[in-house]
Design a protein around this motif. Structure first.
Motif, PDB file in Angstrom:
ATOM      1  N   PHE A  16     -11.763  -0.787   1.942  1.00 18.04           N
ATOM      2  CA  PHE A  16     -10.919   0.219   2.556  1.00 18.04           C
ATOM      3  C   PHE A  16     -10.824  -0.097   4.042  1.00 18.04           C
ATOM      4  N   ARG A  17      -9.880   0.548   4.712  1.00 15.88           N
ATOM      5  CA  ARG A  17      -9.799   0.398   6.163  1.00 15.88           C
ATOM      6  C   ARG A  17      -9.342   1.711   6.779  1.00 15.88           C
ATOM      7  N   GLN A  18      -9.732   1.862   8.039  1.00 16.59           N
ATOM      8  CA  GLN A  18      -9.334   3.041   8.788  1.00 16.59           C
ATOM      9  C   GLN A  18      -8.944   2.629  10.198  1.00 16.59           C
ATOM     10  N   ALA A  19      -7.691   2.829  10.514  1.00 14.48           N
ATOM     11  CA  ALA A  19      -7.182   2.537  11.855  1.00 14.48           C
ATOM     12  C   ALA A  19      -7.352   3.776  12.737  1.00 14.48           C
ATOM     13  N   ALA A  47      -8.264  -2.395  12.250  1.00 18.15           N
ATOM     14  CA  ALA A  47      -8.934  -1.236  11.674  1.00 18.15           C
ATOM     15  C   ALA A  47     -10.416  -1.546  11.512  1.00 18.15           C
ATOM     16  N   VAL A  48     -11.170  -0.513  11.192  1.00 18.03           N
ATOM     17  CA  VAL A  48     -12.530  -0.713  10.704  1.00 18.03           C
ATOM     18  C   VAL A  48     -12.424  -0.872   9.192  1.00 18.03           C
ATOM     19  N   TYR A  49     -13.010  -1.949   8.684  1.00 20.09           N
ATOM     20  CA  TYR A  49     -12.951  -2.251   7.257  1.00 20.09           C
ATOM     21  C   TYR A  49     -14.280  -1.882   6.604  1.00 20.09           C
ATOM     22  N   SER A  54      -7.079   2.633   0.974  1.00 20.54           N
ATOM     23  CA  SER A  54      -7.529   1.554   0.110  1.00 20.54           C
ATOM     24  C   SER A  54      -6.798   0.270   0.461  1.00 20.54           C
ATOM     25  N   VAL A  55      -7.539  -0.816   0.510  1.00 17.47           N
ATOM     26  CA  VAL A  55      -6.958  -2.140   0.748  1.00 17.47           C
ATOM     27  C   VAL A  55      -6.922  -2.938  -0.553  1.00 17.47           C
ATOM     28  N   GLN A 102     -15.438  -4.063  12.336  1.00 12.17           N
ATOM     29  CA  GLN A 102     -14.191  -3.949  13.090  1.00 12.17           C
ATOM     30  C   GLN A 102     -13.377  -5.234  12.985  1.00 12.17           C
ATOM     31  N   VAL A 103     -12.106  -5.078  12.683  1.00  9.83           N
ATOM     32  CA  VAL A 103     -11.153  -6.186  12.722  1.00  9.83           C
ATOM     33  C   VAL A 103     -10.067  -5.813  13.715  1.00  9.83           C
ATOM     34  N   THR A 104      -9.893  -6.643  14.715  1.00 10.93           N
ATOM     35  CA  THR A 104      -8.872  -6.418  15.716  1.00 10.93           C
ATOM     36  C   THR A 104      -7.938  -7.614  15.751  1.00 10.93           C
TER      37      THR A 104
END
Length: 124
Positions: free
Chosen positions: A37-40, A92-94, A47-48, A119-121
């Motif tokens: 999952f991810r949250q921006a 987002a944070v994955y 859900s990813v 964290q993915v930036t």
């Protein structure tokens, strides 16, 4: 109790690739439905991708289809998310998620266990 630890996040440029990993412990890994999952910032968690016990069945959010690939290695107790052609909107944070009650899960409430996130930036 299932413990999940994500790794592999970082800062990349648009168009780059990144591979996230999630190490699981505390349960027979081959009997865990797994997902990412991810949250921006300012948005709800979404859900990813998800993968079944055997890895045969997968599902993806429309926004990542053709760019992201979920896989698992039951011998290593790990699930992966290969992310290609990254876009700024992938920032987002994955989170890695797991559930022992079903062979595959799709939505947030179906997952019982969660990692802390990585964290993915993606810079444009």
């Amino acid at each position: 109790q299932v413990q999940l630890v994500e790794s592999g996040g970082g800062l990349v440029q648009a168009g780059d690739s990144l591979r996230l990993s999630c190490a699981a412990s505390g349960h027979t890994f081959s009997k865990l439905a797994m997902g990412w999952f991810r949250q921006a910032p300012g948005k709800e968690r979404e859900s990813v991708a998800g993968i079944s016990w055997t890895g045969i069945t997968t599902h993806y959010a429309d926004s990542v289809k053709g760019r992201f690939t979920i896989s698992r290695d039951n011998a290593k107790n790990a699930v992966y998310l290969q992310m290609n052609s990254l876009k700024a909107e992938d920032t987002a944070v994955y989170y890695c998620a797991a559930d022992p009650r079903r062979s595959i899960a799709h939505v947030e409430y179906e997952y019982a266990y969660w990692g802390q996130g990585t964290q993915v930036t993606v810079s444009s």
